[in-house]
Scaffold this active site. Structure first.
Site, PDB file in Angstrom:
ATOM      1  N   HIS A 189       0.811  -1.223   0.000  1.00 54.41           N
ATOM      2  CA  HIS A 189       0.000   0.000   0.000  1.00 54.41           C
ATOM      3  C   HIS A 189       0.845   1.275   0.000  1.00 54.41           C
ATOM      4  O   HIS A 189       0.529   2.241   0.705  1.00 54.41           O
ATOM      5  CB  HIS A 189      -0.950   0.001   1.186  1.00 54.41           C
ATOM      6  N   HIS A 215      -9.904   2.020   0.207  1.00 50.12           N
ATOM      7  CA  HIS A 215      -9.846   0.908   1.157  1.00 50.12           C
ATOM      8  C   HIS A 215     -10.992   0.967   2.169  1.00 50.12           C
ATOM      9  O   HIS A 215     -10.800   0.729   3.361  1.00 50.12           O
ATOM     10  CB  HIS A 215      -8.497   0.927   1.880  1.00 50.12           C
ATOM     11  N   ALA A 216     -12.205   1.262   1.694  1.00 50.71           N
ATOM     12  CA  ALA A 216     -13.366   1.290   2.587  1.00 50.71           C
ATOM     13  C   ALA A 216     -13.684  -0.116   3.093  1.00 50.71           C
ATOM     14  O   ALA A 216     -13.588  -1.103   2.358  1.00 50.71           O
ATOM     15  CB  ALA A 216     -14.577   1.861   1.859  1.00 50.71           C
ATOM     16  N   GLU A 239     -11.665  -3.829  -2.978  1.00 51.75           N
ATOM     17  CA  GLU A 239     -10.668  -2.884  -3.468  1.00 51.75           C
ATOM     18  C   GLU A 239     -10.461  -3.073  -4.975  1.00 51.75           C
ATOM     19  O   GLU A 239      -9.783  -4.013  -5.398  1.00 51.75           O
ATOM     20  CB  GLU A 239      -9.353  -3.078  -2.726  1.00 51.75           C
TER      21      GLU A 239
END
Length: 337
Positions: free
Chosen positions: A106, A176-177, A303
């Site tokens: 990330h 990235h919920a 995602e």
């Protein structure tokens, strides 16, 4: 569309953090912050028109400053992992920040999720802007990144990604919920999920793609027809053990194009809420939050992204961005009941 802005706090260096709320005529709303261009909340009605937040997150900015789970954040420069935290472009090897054992994840320690983004209000949302300097985190190129959130009167949220560079570089952005459509944050095992994909990327125990794909048919990874997330979540399966549940990239298409496809349909039988995700990106990473402490399996991430470790696999759809080109993608989240 009603727009409100609240001064939410400051970073340790004194930069202002803002909380933005967009509320449509139905009463549905989303909240965003310029810290990490983050999606903070989504207040959506259930079958009885009761509005509840269906995202995991924090009540205060301090939570996002301390967060280690990328809650609702814009992830970059590269979503997911790159093997050995390095890649080569035109004969030059670039060493990235290692923040996941020998790998980078990330965007490493310099990821976009902790940056303060500039912002502009638009007719239907907010556009966040970030300058990522050449060699920041080991990535070549001065990158100008934009993430625009657009919310409609019909409870549809579009996230549009845009990027340019002055040197060849890799760019792979996602949101990235963590979704939990129940509203009361019960485990997501009873949520129904459909992902119209026949294959996932095979990975090692470090979650690094081997370069091979595996069919999902007759396996715990088959969501080609809707079924509960919990149906096989705790099966005695090596990859499920490695990942503490699902943490797998589903192949939506094998080329980079602007064709919009359904990536997933998530629904909760208790609240009646449903989320449809469409994207022009080639993959969707299903993560059931097995590493989320202290309550794993309480959220699910969908995602949309280029495949993990793309720089190591020439046959994967390429996200190599060249000077004069534009990185331009979108993902649409439609909420109904």
């Amino acid at each position: 569309m009603q727009f409100t802005i609240t001064h939410w706090g400051c970073t340790p260096s004194g930069d202002s953090i803002y909380l933005f709320r967009l509320t449509n005529a139905t009463g549905a709303s989303i909240e965003l912050t310029n810290l990490g261009a983050t999606w903070v909340s989504a207040n959506m009605p259930n079958r009885y028109d009761v509005f509840e937040n269906i995202l995991l997150g924090y009540d205060h900015a301090e939570g996002y400053l301390k967060d280690t789970y990328y809650m609702g954040a814009t992830v970059g420069r590269f979503a997911n992992r790159i093997h050995q935290a390095s890649f080569s472009i035109e004969g030059t090897t670039y060493l990235l920040e290692r923040n996941d054992g020998e790998n980078t994840n990330h965007g490493g320690l310099s990821g976009f999720h902790k940056k303060i983004w500039q912002w502009k209000r638009t007719d239907s949302g907010i556009r966040f802007l970030l300058h990522s300097p050449d060699m920041k985190g080991g990535y070549p190129g001065n990158v100008q990144a934009e993430v625009e959130y657009q919310f409609t009167e019909t409870n549809e949220l579009t996230i549009s990604y845009h990027g340019t560079t002055d040197r060849p570089t890799y760019l792979n952005l996602t949101n990235h919920a963590y979704f939990n459509l129940s509203g009361d944050k019960r485990k997501i095992t009873e949520h129904e999920l459909m992902i119209p994909a026949a294959r996932i990327l095979e990975t090692t125990s470090q979650f690094i793609p081997t370069g091979q794909a595996q069919d999902v048919k007759d396996s715990p990874f088959d969501f080609s027809t809707s079924r509960s997330i919990g149906a096989h979540l705790y099966d005695d399966n090596e990859q499920l053990h490695w990942n503490k549940g699902y943490n797998h990239c589903y192949i939506l298409k094998e080329e980079s194009s602007d064709t919009l496809l359904t990536a997933a349909v998530l629904s909760d039988p208790f609240s009646g809420r449903r989320l449809t995700v469409r994207t022009d990106l080639p993959g969707v990473l299903l993560y059931t939050a097995g590493y989320l402490a202290p309550t794993p399996d309480i959220g699910v991430c969908l995602e949309t992204q280029y495949f993990p470790d793309t720089p190591s696999h020439p046959h994967f759809p390429s996200c190599l961005l060249m000077p004069g080109e534009e990185y331009r993608h979108r993902t649409i989240y439609t909420f109904d009941k």
